[in-house]
Motif scaffolding. Structure first.
Motif, PDB file in Angstrom:
ATOM      1  N   SER A 273       8.595 -15.369  -0.003  1.00 25.54           N
ATOM      2  CA  SER A 273       8.328 -16.408  -0.994  1.00 25.54           C
ATOM      3  C   SER A 273       6.991 -17.084  -0.723  1.00 25.54           C
ATOM      4  O   SER A 273       6.227 -17.386  -1.650  1.00 25.54           O
ATOM      5  CB  SER A 273       9.449 -17.461  -0.971  1.00 25.54           C
ATOM      6  N   LEU A 274       6.702 -17.317   0.552  1.00 25.32           N
ATOM      7  CA  LEU A 274       5.433 -17.939   0.940  1.00 25.32           C
ATOM      8  C   LEU A 274       4.264 -16.982   0.726  1.00 25.32           C
ATOM      9  O   LEU A 274       3.239 -17.352   0.135  1.00 25.32           O
ATOM     10  CB  LEU A 274       5.504 -18.386   2.401  1.00 25.32           C
ATOM     11  N   LEU A 275       4.407 -15.756   1.181  1.00 27.41           N
ATOM     12  CA  LEU A 275       3.311 -14.793   1.093  1.00 27.41           C
ATOM     13  C   LEU A 275       2.989 -14.407  -0.353  1.00 27.41           C
ATOM     14  O   LEU A 275       1.846 -14.084  -0.665  1.00 27.41           O
ATOM     15  CB  LEU A 275       3.656 -13.540   1.907  1.00 27.41           C
ATOM     16  N   THR A 276       3.988 -14.432  -1.204  1.00 31.73           N
ATOM     17  CA  THR A 276       3.763 -14.096  -2.609  1.00 31.73           C
ATOM     18  C   THR A 276       2.744 -15.032  -3.260  1.00 31.73           C
ATOM     19  O   THR A 276       1.985 -14.626  -4.142  1.00 31.73           O
ATOM     20  CB  THR A 276       5.091 -14.153  -3.395  1.00 31.73           C
ATOM     21  N   LEU A 277       2.718 -16.285  -2.816  1.00 28.51           N
ATOM     22  CA  LEU A 277       1.781 -17.257  -3.383  1.00 28.51           C
ATOM     23  C   LEU A 277       0.334 -16.842  -3.153  1.00 28.51           C
ATOM     24  O   LEU A 277      -0.569 -17.256  -3.872  1.00 28.51           O
ATOM     25  CB  LEU A 277       2.023 -18.637  -2.765  1.00 28.51           C
ATOM     26  N   PHE A 278       0.110 -16.028  -2.111  1.00 33.43           N
ATOM     27  CA  PHE A 278      -1.251 -15.618  -1.735  1.00 33.43           C
ATOM     28  C   PHE A 278      -1.461 -14.118  -1.901  1.00 33.43           C
ATOM     29  O   PHE A 278      -2.383 -13.554  -1.320  1.00 33.43           O
ATOM     30  CB  PHE A 278      -1.534 -16.018  -0.277  1.00 33.43           C
ATOM     31  N   GLU A 279      -0.575 -13.484  -2.679  1.00 31.00           N
ATOM     32  CA  GLU A 279      -0.640 -12.028  -2.876  1.00 31.00           C
ATOM     33  C   GLU A 279      -0.615 -11.297  -1.536  1.00 31.00           C
ATOM     34  O   GLU A 279      -1.279 -10.281  -1.345  1.00 31.00           O
ATOM     35  CB  GLU A 279      -1.884 -11.646  -3.691  1.00 31.00           C
ATOM     36  N   TYR A 280       0.154 -11.837  -0.612  1.00 36.75           N
ATOM     37  CA  TYR A 280       0.382 -11.254   0.708  1.00 36.75           C
ATOM     38  C   TYR A 280      -0.884 -11.210   1.577  1.00 36.75           C
ATOM     39  O   TYR A 280      -0.944 -10.490   2.564  1.00 36.75           O
ATOM     40  CB  TYR A 280       1.002  -9.855   0.592  1.00 36.75           C
ATOM     41  N   GLN A 281      -1.886 -11.996   1.221  1.00 37.35           N
ATOM     42  CA  GLN A 281      -3.107 -12.102   2.030  1.00 37.35           C
ATOM     43  C   GLN A 281      -3.500 -13.582   2.129  1.00 37.35           C
ATOM     44  O   GLN A 281      -4.472 -14.010   1.511  1.00 37.35           O
ATOM     45  CB  GLN A 281      -4.233 -11.294   1.402  1.00 37.35           C
ATOM     46  N   PRO A 282      -2.763 -14.387   2.909  1.00 40.61           N
ATOM     47  CA  PRO A 282      -2.986 -15.841   2.915  1.00 40.61           C
ATOM     48  C   PRO A 282      -4.287 -16.285   3.570  1.00 40.61           C
ATOM     49  O   PRO A 282      -4.830 -17.336   3.218  1.00 40.61           O
ATOM     50  CB  PRO A 282      -1.780 -16.373   3.698  1.00 40.61           C
ATOM     51  N   PHE A 283      -4.806 -15.507   4.521  1.00 36.85           N
ATOM     52  CA  PHE A 283      -5.971 -15.954   5.283  1.00 36.85           C
ATOM     53  C   PHE A 283      -7.274 -15.270   4.895  1.00 36.85           C
ATOM     54  O   PHE A 283      -8.357 -15.762   5.210  1.00 36.85           O
ATOM     55  CB  PHE A 283      -5.723 -15.750   6.783  1.00 36.85           C
ATOM     56  N   TYR A 284      -7.165 -14.125   4.235  1.00 36.49           N
ATOM     57  CA  TYR A 284      -8.388 -13.359   3.936  1.00 36.49           C
ATOM     58  C   TYR A 284      -8.088 -12.341   2.849  1.00 36.49           C
ATOM     59  O   TYR A 284      -7.169 -11.522   2.989  1.00 36.49           O
ATOM     60  CB  TYR A 284      -8.884 -12.660   5.209  1.00 36.49           C
ATOM     61  N   GLN A 285      -8.829 -12.390   1.764  1.00 32.46           N
ATOM     62  CA  GLN A 285      -8.657 -11.443   0.670  1.00 32.46           C
ATOM     63  C   GLN A 285      -9.610 -10.261   0.874  1.00 32.46           C
ATOM     64  O   GLN A 285     -10.789 -10.329   0.525  1.00 32.46           O
ATOM     65  CB  GLN A 285      -8.946 -12.133  -0.672  1.00 32.46           C
ATOM     66  N   ALA A 286      -9.117  -9.219   1.472  1.00 37.18           N
ATOM     67  CA  ALA A 286      -9.956  -8.060   1.786  1.00 37.18           C
ATOM     68  C   ALA A 286     -10.345  -7.313   0.518  1.00 37.18           C
ATOM     69  O   ALA A 286      -9.528  -7.100  -0.374  1.00 37.18           O
ATOM     70  CB  ALA A 286      -9.223  -7.126   2.734  1.00 37.18           C
ATOM     71  N   THR A 287     -11.600  -6.915   0.456  1.00 39.90           N
ATOM     72  CA  THR A 287     -12.095  -6.159  -0.700  1.00 39.90           C
ATOM     73  C   THR A 287     -12.626  -4.780  -0.305  1.00 39.90           C
ATOM     74  O   THR A 287     -13.013  -4.003  -1.166  1.00 39.90           O
ATOM     75  CB  THR A 287     -13.226  -6.940  -1.410  1.00 39.90           C
ATOM     76  N   THR A 288     -12.653  -4.499   0.997  1.00 35.05           N
ATOM     77  CA  THR A 288     -13.141  -3.201   1.479  1.00 35.05           C
ATOM     78  C   THR A 288     -11.981  -2.356   1.973  1.00 35.05           C
ATOM     79  O   THR A 288     -10.862  -2.832   2.131  1.00 35.05           O
ATOM     80  CB  THR A 288     -14.160  -3.395   2.610  1.00 35.05           C
ATOM     81  N   GLN A 289     -12.270  -1.076   2.250  1.00 35.45           N
ATOM     82  CA  GLN A 289     -11.227  -0.143   2.674  1.00 35.45           C
ATOM     83  C   GLN A 289     -10.844  -0.365   4.135  1.00 35.45           C
ATOM     84  O   GLN A 289     -11.514  -1.081   4.873  1.00 35.45           O
ATOM     85  CB  GLN A 289     -11.701   1.299   2.465  1.00 35.45           C
ATOM     86  N   TRP A 290      -9.758   0.291   4.540  1.00 40.29           N
ATOM     87  CA  TRP A 290      -9.228   0.087   5.890  1.00 40.29           C
ATOM     88  C   TRP A 290     -10.218   0.483   6.979  1.00 40.29           C
ATOM     89  O   TRP A 290     -10.166  -0.041   8.097  1.00 40.29           O
ATOM     90  CB  TRP A 290      -7.921   0.867   6.064  1.00 40.29           C
ATOM     91  N   TYR A 291     -11.129   1.383   6.687  1.00 43.48           N
ATOM     92  CA  TYR A 291     -12.068   1.870   7.707  1.00 43.48           C
ATOM     93  C   TYR A 291     -13.307   0.998   7.857  1.00 43.48           C
ATOM     94  O   TYR A 291     -14.226   1.335   8.614  1.00 43.48           O
ATOM     95  CB  TYR A 291     -12.478   3.318   7.423  1.00 43.48           C
ATOM     96  N   ASP A 292     -13.374  -0.141   7.166  1.00 51.10           N
ATOM     97  CA  ASP A 292     -14.472  -1.084   7.359  1.00 51.10           C
ATOM     98  C   ASP A 292     -14.299  -1.767   8.718  1.00 51.10           C
ATOM     99  O   ASP A 292     -13.403  -2.593   8.906  1.00 51.10           O
ATOM    100  CB  ASP A 292     -14.460  -2.118   6.234  1.00 51.10           C
ATOM    101  N   ALA A 293     -15.163  -1.438   9.678  1.00 57.05           N
ATOM    102  CA  ALA A 293     -15.004  -1.918  11.053  1.00 57.05           C
ATOM    103  C   ALA A 293     -15.110  -3.435  11.171  1.00 57.05           C
ATOM    104  O   ALA A 293     -14.528  -4.038  12.088  1.00 57.05           O
ATOM    105  CB  ALA A 293     -16.046  -1.253  11.955  1.00 57.05           C
ATOM    106  N   SER A 294     -15.834  -4.086  10.262  1.00 56.61           N
ATOM    107  CA  SER A 294     -16.008  -5.533  10.356  1.00 56.61           C
ATOM    108  C   SER A 294     -14.693  -6.285  10.199  1.00 56.61           C
ATOM    109  O   SER A 294     -14.545  -7.410  10.686  1.00 56.61           O
ATOM    110  CB  SER A 294     -17.015  -6.015   9.303  1.00 56.61           C
TER     111      SER A 294
END
Length: 289
Positions: free
Chosen positions: A67-88
């Motif tokens: 219920s809590l995570l849904t409010l943030f689309e399951y990304q509460p601290f950081y909305q990632a826009t790159t693929q999993w292999y982005d080392a940063s």
């Protein structure tokens, strides 16, 4: 079971008779066998009630977390826009926070499902099943303890008997057997993704494969490094002097930086959203004035 049979890795109690093997193969959970009495441990109402209570408790707690995570689309601290292999992303504090929550969510998913299955197994078979999850994220003090005796012990046993032991019987070095085991797990999880996410008219999310393998193979390497370095005085001192919660945090931080490699496909798809159907949740509803 095929690899177990080929390399004679079936537990001794399961190979005593055809009926024993059918029970071993047919039970959804591993049943506890007492070698001293040469009998399966019978389930009790206390055991059944414990599993049902755990199922109900974690069903509610997982629903609250979702219920809590849904409010943030399951990304509460950081909305990632790159693929999993982005080392940063490995060093981004927000990503690390997300990874920790996603790991906890996966752990709770497995606990809810398995506690329900443990209760059903105890009722249906009349025998006591083995616990599947032993709170790995919050109690493990080494990578080997995490993967070897706490995280999803059901699958751990399957991989041990079906891959690791056969590899050792083939005279492969321990390190190679460990990597082979994690490779088998990697391929299995990649196969899961190809079956979960396929292109249909209203669902076109196709994950970039390889993330599950990267995460799991890294953890296999961690187990090998633990074997090589564990006897060094520094690690022995840490084992004897650091509080267990600190040891657990250090172990977790060895894997958490790469956890998004595994979790991305589930976070960016509708996997968790579809899972909401099974959990009691609190949802904010817009009401027209």
């Amino acid at each position: 079971h095929t690899m177990e049979a080929m390399y004679n890795c079936v537990p001794a109690y399961a190979a005593q008779s055809l009926s024993d093997y059918i029970l071993y193969s047919g039970s959804p959970m591993v049943l506890i066998y007492d070698n001293k009495s040469q009998k399966y441990v019978k389930s009790t109402w206390k055991c059944i009630i414990r599993h049902l209570s755990n199922f109900g408790l974690f069903l509610i707690v997982t629903g609250l977390l979702k219920s809590l995570l849904t409010l943030f689309e399951y990304q509460p601290f950081y909305q990632a826009t790159t693929q999993w292999y982005d080392a940063s992303r490995m060093f981004h504090l927000g990503q690390l926070g997300n990874n920790m929550l996603h790991g906890l969510l996966f752990q709770m998913y497995i606990v809810v499902f398995c506690e329900g299955m443990l209760a059903a197994t105890a009722i249906f078979f009349g025998k006591q099943p083995e616990i599947v999850m032993e709170n790995p994220l919050l109690k493990s003090t080494s990578p080997s303890e995490f993967w070897g005796s706490r995280w999803n012990k059901l699958i751990q046993g399957v991989l041990k008997r079906g891959v690791y032991i056969p590899a050792r019987k083939a005279n492969l070095p321990r390190a190679v057997a460990v990597l082979a085991t994690f490779l088998a797990s990697s391929l299995f999880h990649e196969w899961i993704l190809t079956n979960l996410f396929y292109k249909v008219e209203k669902h076109e999310y196709i994950p970039d494969l390889g993330g599950s393998s990267a995460f799991l193979m890294w953890n296999g390497i961690l187990l090998i490094l633990e074997t090589l370095l564990w006897k060094l005085s520094l690690f022995q001192w840490m084992k004897q002097n650091l509080p267990k919660p600190v040891q657990t945090l250090l172990v977790t931080m060895l894997a958490i930086p790469l956890a998004h490699c595994f979790c991305d496909a589930y976070v960016h798809s509708d996997f968790f959203i579809h899972g909401q159907v099974a959990f009691p949740m609190i949802k904010i509803v817009d009401v027209e004035s």
